[in-house]
Design a protein around this motif. Structure first.
Motif, mmCIF file in Angstrom:
data_model
loop_
_atom_site.group_PDB
_atom_site.id
_atom_site.type_symbol
_atom_site.label_atom_id
_atom_site.label_comp_id
_atom_site.label_asym_id
_atom_site.label_seq_id
_atom_site.Cartn_x
_atom_site.Cartn_y
_atom_site.Cartn_z
ATOM 1 N N UNK A 34 78.763 -33.934 41.633
ATOM 2 C CA UNK A 34 79.524 -34.687 40.648
ATOM 3 C C UNK A 34 79.189 -34.238 39.226
ATOM 4 N N UNK A 35 77.939 -33.948 38.963
ATOM 5 C CA UNK A 35 77.542 -33.486 37.636
ATOM 6 C C UNK A 35 78.138 -32.116 37.336
ATOM 7 N N UNK A 36 78.095 -31.211 38.332
ATOM 8 C CA UNK A 36 78.660 -29.876 38.137
ATOM 9 C C UNK A 36 80.161 -29.952 37.892
ATOM 10 N N UNK A 37 80.849 -30.803 38.645
ATOM 11 C CA UNK A 37 82.287 -30.962 38.459
ATOM 12 C C UNK A 37 82.590 -31.528 37.080
ATOM 13 N N UNK A 38 81.783 -32.466 36.614
ATOM 14 C CA UNK A 38 81.962 -33.024 35.275
ATOM 15 C C UNK A 38 81.802 -31.957 34.207
ATOM 16 N N UNK A 39 80.804 -31.100 34.377
ATOM 17 C CA UNK A 39 80.591 -30.008 33.424
ATOM 18 C C UNK A 39 81.789 -29.060 33.400
ATOM 19 N N UNK A 65 69.182 -25.535 43.994
ATOM 20 C CA UNK A 65 68.234 -25.098 42.968
ATOM 21 C C UNK A 65 67.105 -26.107 42.812
ATOM 22 N N UNK A 66 65.895 -25.586 42.610
ATOM 23 C CA UNK A 66 64.742 -26.447 42.347
ATOM 24 C C UNK A 66 64.743 -26.799 40.852
ATOM 25 N N UNK A 67 65.050 -28.033 40.550
ATOM 26 C CA UNK A 67 65.132 -28.472 39.144
ATOM 27 C C UNK A 67 63.736 -28.817 38.652
ATOM 28 N N UNK A 68 63.263 -28.042 37.700
ATOM 29 C CA UNK A 68 61.909 -28.272 37.158
ATOM 30 C C UNK A 68 61.951 -28.713 35.709
ATOM 31 N N UNK A 111 65.369 -30.037 28.652
ATOM 32 C CA UNK A 111 64.567 -30.952 29.457
ATOM 33 C C UNK A 111 65.298 -32.215 29.859
ATOM 34 N N UNK A 112 66.631 -32.221 29.777
ATOM 35 C CA UNK A 112 67.416 -33.421 30.099
ATOM 36 C C UNK A 112 68.095 -33.344 31.459
ATOM 37 N N UNK A 113 68.030 -32.187 32.120
ATOM 38 C CA UNK A 113 68.755 -32.037 33.379
ATOM 39 C C UNK A 113 68.186 -32.948 34.463
ATOM 40 N N UNK A 114 66.867 -33.050 34.536
ATOM 41 C CA UNK A 114 66.257 -33.918 35.555
ATOM 42 C C UNK A 114 66.627 -35.375 35.329
ATOM 43 N N UNK A 115 66.728 -35.775 34.084
ATOM 44 C CA UNK A 115 67.075 -37.168 33.794
ATOM 45 C C UNK A 115 68.529 -37.452 34.160
ATOM 46 N N UNK A 160 80.549 -19.479 25.610
ATOM 47 C CA UNK A 160 79.441 -20.186 24.968
ATOM 48 C C UNK A 160 79.306 -21.595 25.530
ATOM 49 N N UNK A 161 80.421 -22.298 25.641
ATOM 50 C CA UNK A 161 80.386 -23.678 26.141
ATOM 51 C C UNK A 161 80.009 -23.725 27.623
ATOM 52 N N UNK A 162 80.628 -22.849 28.428
ATOM 53 C CA UNK A 162 80.341 -22.846 29.868
ATOM 54 C C UNK A 162 78.923 -22.371 30.153
ATOM 55 N N UNK A 163 78.475 -21.340 29.436
ATOM 56 C CA UNK A 163 77.136 -20.818 29.666
ATOM 57 C C UNK A 163 76.046 -21.811 29.340
ATOM 58 N N UNK A 164 76.313 -22.700 28.404
ATOM 59 C CA UNK A 164 75.309 -23.684 27.995
ATOM 60 C C UNK A 164 75.382 -24.975 28.808
ATOM 61 N N UNK A 165 76.373 -25.094 29.683
ATOM 62 C CA UNK A 165 76.628 -26.366 30.365
ATOM 63 C C UNK A 165 75.422 -26.858 31.161
ATOM 64 N N UNK A 166 74.883 -26.030 32.030
ATOM 65 C CA UNK A 166 73.739 -26.412 32.856
ATOM 66 C C UNK A 166 72.434 -25.897 32.257
ATOM 67 N N UNK A 167 72.437 -24.631 31.846
ATOM 68 C CA UNK A 167 71.214 -24.028 31.310
ATOM 69 C C UNK A 167 70.742 -24.739 30.044
ATOM 70 N N UNK A 168 71.687 -25.194 29.224
ATOM 71 C CA UNK A 168 71.313 -25.909 28.004
ATOM 72 C C UNK A 168 70.608 -27.219 28.302
#
Length: 307
Positions: A145-150, A303-306, A131-135, A118-126
């Motif tokens: 660095x963000x992926x490693x932090x997650x 990945x294209x971040x939209x 709508x906060x991933x682009x920010x 649950x925690x890992x699956x929501x890390x990036x997709x959540x």
């Protein structure tokens, strides 16, 4: 064209190049900023109601097991679980420390990996769904660095979740049953202090056994912008692998399933300790972490971040 006009023509290009170099310099993150990002991610994750609810459920499993064993043995009859229950459950009435081993054996096949999924699956997709991933990527973090932090945050949850189960089981075991020297699976006696040390080592081994699930969940999380879809897919894959690991016809493939050696931590309660399956388990988890971690990095960095 005069010299002044040529200089004026070159000026915009030169200024743009200098501005680009200055922008690149600004976007280089420093270690202190990275630690701040990790601290922020840890605080955000562990303050969520969903995370607290998962930890509460995990803490409740040892309570249910301890109370059930206490009620069953209240009439003086031994807790005989020769029907396939956890190997340590018959020893709980003699020593409450065995409740730690039983609780970890009961939660490892499903409850712990489900919580990690649950925690890992929501890390990036959540983040994408909210709508906060682009920010996050606008800040000088960088995708790697963000992926490693997650991933580090997910592993921190692995460790905390395992320790919650172990501490809860130790507290319930001390309240409901006697504590003292304990008998290993090999039949030898060890002191309570050594038994407590082995319980801590077992908890660390269990946490390390979830490294592969964490990497798998993180990879799935990079494939979709729906946190719910990523969590459901990760948990579904977990259940599927557990089922396949029980089919006798697949015995040739089962040693390569990430869950195959999970319960090998019981070998730490032998005297001497059997290390073969423990080493296989840790090596297998490292392979899964490397493969799915690399896949998650390859997917996320391209990945294209939209959202």
């Amino acid at each position: 064209m005069s010299r002044a006009e040529r200089a004026e023509t070159r000026a915009p290009g030169a200024g743009a190049g200098a501005e680009a170099e200055a922008g690149a310099a600004v976007r280089v993150p420093n270690p202190l900023w990275s630690l701040g990002l990790l601290r922020s991610e840890l605080v955000t994750t562990f303050r969520r109601w969903r995370t607290l609810a998962l930890l509460a459920v995990l803490a409740g499993v040892p309570v249910l097991v301890g109370v059930a064993v206490k009620i069953e043995t209240s009439g003086g009859s031994p807790a005989d679980h020769g029907d396939g229950g956890p190997a340590f459950i018959a020893q709980i009435t003699n020593n409450g420390l065995f409740l730690v081993f039983t609780a970890l054996a009961a939660t490892l096949p499903f409850f712990l990996p489900m919580a990690i999924g649950v925690v890992a699956g929501d890390a990036i997709a959540g983040e994408a769904n909210a709508g906060t991933l682009r920010y996050l990527l606008v800040a000088p973090a960088g995708r790697t660095r963000l992926l490693l932090t997650k991933y580090v945050t997910t592993m921190a949850f692995c460790l905390l979740a395992t320790l919650v189960v172990a501490v809860s089981a130790l507290a319930v075991g001390a309240l409901l049953f006697p504590l003292g020297d304990l008998t290993t699976i090999s039949g030898t006696r060890i002191g309570f202090g050594e038994g407590l040390g082995r319980a801590l080592l077992i908890a660390l081994i269990v946490a390390a056994s979830l490294v592969g699930v964490a990497a798998l969940g993180l990879f799935v999380s990079t494939l979709t912008n729906s946190g719910i879809a990523a969590m459901a897919t990760t948990v579904g894959l977990l259940i599927t692998v557990q089922i396949l690991d029980q089919i006798p016809q697949l015995h040739a493939f089962q040693p390569y399933f990430f869950s195959h050696y999970w319960l090998s931590f019981a070998d730490l309660m032998r005297d001497p300790v059997y290390w073969d399956d423990l080493v296989r388990n840790l090596g297998l988890q490292a392979v899964y972490a490397a493969v799915f971690g690399s896949a998650a990095w390859a997917r996320f960095t391209t990945k294209d971040i939209t959202a």
